[in-house]
Enzyme design. Structure first.
Site, PDB file in Angstrom:
ATOM      1  N   CYS A  43       0.820  -1.209   0.000  1.00 43.48           N
ATOM      2  CA  CYS A  43       0.000   0.000   0.000  1.00 43.48           C
ATOM      3  C   CYS A  43       0.856   1.262   0.000  1.00 43.48           C
ATOM      4  O   CYS A  43       0.698   2.133  -0.852  1.00 43.48           O
ATOM      5  CB  CYS A  43      -0.927   0.006   1.206  1.00 43.48           C
ATOM      6  SG  CYS A  43      -1.941   1.492   1.335  1.00 43.48           S
ATOM      7  N   ILE A 188      -7.525  -1.298 -10.387  1.00 42.89           N
ATOM      8  CA  ILE A 188      -6.118  -0.938 -10.557  1.00 42.89           C
ATOM      9  C   ILE A 188      -5.843  -0.548 -12.005  1.00 42.89           C
ATOM     10  O   ILE A 188      -5.210   0.464 -12.295  1.00 42.89           O
ATOM     11  CB  ILE A 188      -5.199  -2.100 -10.129  1.00 42.89           C
ATOM     12  CG1 ILE A 188      -5.375  -2.399  -8.640  1.00 42.89           C
ATOM     13  CG2 ILE A 188      -3.736  -1.764 -10.425  1.00 42.89           C
ATOM     14  CD1 ILE A 188      -4.596  -3.613  -8.148  1.00 42.89           C
ATOM     15  N   ASP A 313      -4.400  -9.252   3.209  1.00 41.79           N
ATOM     16  CA  ASP A 313      -4.650  -9.858   1.901  1.00 41.79           C
ATOM     17  C   ASP A 313      -4.502 -11.368   1.902  1.00 41.79           C
ATOM     18  O   ASP A 313      -5.135 -12.060   1.104  1.00 41.79           O
ATOM     19  CB  ASP A 313      -3.698  -9.280   0.855  1.00 41.79           C
ATOM     20  CG  ASP A 313      -4.039  -7.845   0.487  1.00 41.79           C
ATOM     21  OD1 ASP A 313      -4.991  -7.299   1.071  1.00 41.79           O
ATOM     22  OD2 ASP A 313      -3.352  -7.281  -0.391  1.00 41.79           O
ATOM     23  N   ALA A 321      -6.383  -2.203   2.318  1.00 41.51           N
ATOM     24  CA  ALA A 321      -5.482  -1.835   3.405  1.00 41.51           C
ATOM     25  C   ALA A 321      -6.238  -1.548   4.695  1.00 41.51           C
ATOM     26  O   ALA A 321      -5.798  -1.933   5.789  1.00 41.51           O
ATOM     27  CB  ALA A 321      -4.649  -0.626   2.993  1.00 41.51           C
ATOM     28  N   HIS A 445     -23.456  23.738   4.023  1.00 45.08           N
ATOM     29  CA  HIS A 445     -23.703  24.249   2.666  1.00 45.08           C
ATOM     30  C   HIS A 445     -22.687  25.348   2.359  1.00 45.08           C
ATOM     31  O   HIS A 445     -22.394  26.180   3.218  1.00 45.08           O
ATOM     32  CB  HIS A 445     -25.120  24.830   2.577  1.00 45.08           C
ATOM     33  CG  HIS A 445     -25.418  25.478   1.261  1.00 45.08           C
ATOM     34  ND1 HIS A 445     -25.736  24.757   0.136  1.00 45.08           N
ATOM     35  CD2 HIS A 445     -25.430  26.795   0.898  1.00 45.08           C
ATOM     36  CE1 HIS A 445     -25.952  25.598  -0.869  1.00 45.08           C
ATOM     37  NE2 HIS A 445     -25.768  26.845  -0.433  1.00 45.08           N
TER      38      HIS A 445
END
Length: 466
Positions: A43, A188, A313, A321, A445
């Site tokens: 990462c 990716i 992973d 991540a 806003h």
């Protein structure tokens, strides 16, 4: 041969591993972390951070180029065409990565975590050997966390090397490829393909599915497809890469009509997914249950071996991540004797395309497939004042809620800068918000975040600004 002992050993200093080690150190757990490369993992070094730096640089260059061509609706023009020094861009990106590397190392030291630099290999479930610059280091631990991450999938007929590159090499190019072919139209491939198109490359995307970004519904993807067309990116869906042409300067592709075509390319970027690094630390010698290529874990990230945890992973989808970080924090607290379990309602996912896509929770189709009746409210950025002033009117925010009690099941958005709404989306779902809660919250806003409130109002049947 040196030997040390600790209570917790973390293998891998990516987002999951270093967070786990830092939190364990904060809690007074005697912790050692082993990393073969630089701290931060994929990462920080060759993934999330450097790619977003390149994407930002590409966006800035694209804006300036349009100003130089007299195409800016803001009335801004330049007298000379801009130029790009890609090597300088990469050096700037590397500087950011370096600063973050140093930051992670400093945080580990601050938490009194011992850092061992080298490649680890298991002797058994409690012992690893680490080959360091000064010799072999043996580490014995009461508990072990495997956080070795993942790497790009390599196609057997398109091995990495020469003109064929992975995302890692793409982020380190110092010369812009004139023609870039991207194999794989997932997030990716589209993120990097879009960036290189803005920098001036002629980009072609090759995707086997019927739609790019097949993990998202078509409504979210349409604004991205429109932008790709505006950027001159050629998109081939239902197409399969076959291999390099004989000269090595082109990709052979079979299109949806069964015909074979040759795509000239200076570089061929393969982004067809990532696979877990289960072959890097001698896991074959451990009796660990698998779920396909991934390590099987329970709701506390425990593997099938006592005292051995796995995070990130290497444990499967979603390979994100922030999921790894949350797992790492949880495991550290378990190691410290605290009661923890995985009870997350959603993990937001962001695709940093142009425009960006953000998704948290269930989409309308996913909710219906789960047998739920839903009501859906959607508000376009074309009716949002802040989006208008930012030249960013494409896209929308969407609310998905249960039809019976208005509990929010999912929130999605596509538009410029919507990644910054990820925290609000995740918080609403984690807190069990109802549509009325979002609709009754005062939103500042003018901001693009007002589109979330308006989408909630639309779900209730009384939107104010559309």
């Amino acid at each position: 041969m040196k030997e040390i002992s600790c209570k917790l050993l973390v293998i891998g200093a990516g987002p999951g591993g270093y967070v786990c080690a830092i939190r364990a150190g904060q809690l007074g757990v005697d912790t050692v972390i082993v990393e073969a490369g630089k701290p931060g993992g994929t990462c920080l070094n060759v993934g999330c951070i450097p790619s977003k730096a390149l994407i930002h640089a590409a966006e800035e260059y694209d804006k300036i180029r349009h100003m130089a061509e007299g195409q800016s609706p803001l009335g801004i023009s330049l007298q000379a065409p801009p130029s790009l020094d890609l090597a300088a861009t990469v050096a700037w990106k590397d500087g950011i990565v370096g600063r973050l590397n140093s930051g992670v190392s400093g945080l580990l030291r601050k938490a009194r975590v011992k850092i061992v630099q080298g490649r680890a290999a298991f002797r058994d479930g409690k012992t690893v050997e680490v080959q360091t610059e000064t010799g072999m280091q043996v580490i014995r631990a009461e508990m072990v966390v495997i956080a070795t991450g993942s790497k790009p999938v390599e196609l057997p007929f398109l091995p990495f090397g020469g003109p064929v590159i992975s995302s890692t090499e793409a982020l380190s190019l110092t010369a812009l490829p004139k023609k870039l072919v991207v194999v794989g139209g997932g997030y990716i491939g589209l993120e990097l393909g879009t960036a290189f198109a803005k920098l001036g490359s002629e980009v072609t995307i090759v995707e086997a599915a019927a739609q790019v970004l097949p993990q998202y519904d078509g409504e979210l993807v349409r604004p991205v497809q429109k932008r790709l067309q505006q950027l001159g990116v050629r998109v081939l869906t239902g197409a399969k890469a076959k291999g390099l042409a004989s000269g090595g300067d082109a990709l052979l592709v079979e299109t949806s009509d069964g015909k074979e075509h040759t795509l000239q390319a200076d570089k061929i970027l393969v982004t067809v997914g990532r696979r877990p690094n289960t072959d890097m630390v001698g896991l074959e010698g451990l009796d660990l249950d698998r779920s396909g290529p991934f390590l099987r874990i329970d709701d506390q990230c425990r593997t099938s071996m006592r005292g051995v945890f796995a995070i990130g992973d290497i444990t499967g989808e979603p390979m994100l991540a922030h999921r790894a970080m949350a797992q790492g924090e949880m495991v550290a607290e378990i190691a410290a004797g605290l009661k923890r379990g995985w009870d997350k309602r959603c993990i937001p996912a962001v695709c940093f395309t142009d425009p960006e896509i953000l998704s948290a929770g269930l989409s309308p189709d996913e909710a219906r497939r789960n047998g739920l009746e839903v009501r859906v409210g959607q508000f376009p950025f074309s009716a949002n004042g802040r989006a208008m002033t930012m030249l960013a009117e494409d896209g929308f925010v969407r609310v998905v809620a249960r039809a019976d009690n208005n509990v929010v099941l999912g929130l999605q958005a596509v538009g410029a800068g919507v990644s910054e709404l990820a925290s609000a989306f995740a918080l609403a779902i984690e807190m069990g918000a109802r549509v009325e809660d979002i609709a009754a919250t005062v939103h500042a806003h003018p901001t693009r975040g007002e589109a979330l409130q308006e989408a909630a109002l639309k779900t209730l049947g009384h939107a104010l600004h559309i």
